[in-house]
Write a protein that holds these residues in place. Sequence first.
Motif, PDB file in Angstrom:
ATOM      1  N   LEU A  46       0.751  -1.331   0.072  1.00 18.42           N
ATOM      2  CA  LEU A  46       0.069  -0.017   0.038  1.00 18.42           C
ATOM      3  C   LEU A  46       0.854   1.236  -0.048  1.00 18.42           C
ATOM      4  N   ILE A  47       1.928   1.319   0.786  1.00 22.44           N
ATOM      5  CA  ILE A  47       2.815   2.570   1.096  1.00 22.44           C
ATOM      6  C   ILE A  47       3.640   2.432  -0.402  1.00 22.44           C
ATOM      7  N   ALA A  48       3.981   1.284  -1.078  1.00 21.92           N
ATOM      8  CA  ALA A  48       4.823   1.511  -2.189  1.00 21.92           C
ATOM      9  C   ALA A  48       3.860   2.134  -3.538  1.00 21.92           C
ATOM     10  N   THR A  49       2.399   1.696  -3.447  1.00 18.64           N
ATOM     11  CA  THR A  49       1.683   2.380  -4.361  1.00 18.64           C
ATOM     12  C   THR A  49       1.371   3.802  -4.394  1.00 18.64           C
ATOM     13  N   GLU A  50       1.202   4.062  -2.985  1.00 18.88           N
ATOM     14  CA  GLU A  50       0.968   5.674  -2.553  1.00 18.88           C
ATOM     15  C   GLU A  50       2.084   6.402  -3.071  1.00 18.88           C
ATOM     16  N   LEU A  51       3.214   5.881  -2.490  1.00 18.14           N
ATOM     17  CA  LEU A  51       4.543   6.675  -2.891  1.00 18.14           C
ATOM     18  C   LEU A  51       4.828   6.873  -4.294  1.00 18.14           C
TER      19      LEU A  51
END
Length: 318
Positions: A46-51
Amino acid sequence: MKKTWIFAIVAALAALPLAAAEYPAKPLRLIVPFAPGGGNDVLARLIATELGAGLSQQTLVENRPGAAGVTATESVAKAPADGYTLLLGFVGPLAISPALGKLPYDPLGDFTGLGLLASSYHILVVNPAVPARSLKELVELAKHEPGRLNYASSGAGANLHLMTELLKNMTGIDIVHVPYKGAGPAASAVLAGEAQILFGSIASTLAYVRADRLVALAVTSPARSPLAPEVPTLAESGIEGVDVPWYVLLVPARTPAEPVGRLRAELARIAAKPGFREQLARQAIEVRIIAPDEYAAFLRREIDKWSGVVRANGIKVD
């Protein structure tokens, strides 16, 4: 010839601010010290997608399990300090492992915190054959028959091991540790009755509770979990201070201020998004933003606390 050399140096120096302003100029890597699957992997992706969306550069998740998280943590400590390699840091290799032996990195000195802290909540369960339907009843049973009950963990020195040892210290019970190679095998052992007690993640364990294959006694969250509102908290059961596993986003120490500042700003934006928080809540994970000096103080407290648990219980890892 000499004049050409000088012009080349001046041109290179003039290009430096432009290069810095263009961060990120290539994809980022987020190193995860676990195998794919589970709440930690959901958090990382989720963090990777948002970043990736916020930085206009892809963030690639790399799962590097091994040595209870030490392998991945070391790899980031020794990675180039350029803002392109991030670590999903975990309580184990950062706060528990320092008490268990010499490490190839300094948890405090080799990393810079990016301000994101995530807490993962667990649920205390027993095999249905255990005649206890509350934490109070489990404590009474264990005190009446010391050494008879076993608890499973994901491995000696792992967070689930030390969480249960901390529970033992706080309640004065004598239950026997049986380590397994991972949280999945530990859960399977309690389901099969090889061991009787387990701290499991709420997200992965609750299905067994709903199917009456495990009995839930308490959750580690500060308030009752919306995923299992009928299960009391440890605090409601009279136990304070059995802290939960946590994750933190880190980069190597000496990473320049510009990438660190950009990443901190993006993570603060991401953490404030209701949709992001809601997706993590379904995994019983809660996020918050902490200041850099607050993280350093937090980590020192965690290292001191878990060192005390290791010493008090004579825990060693072969």
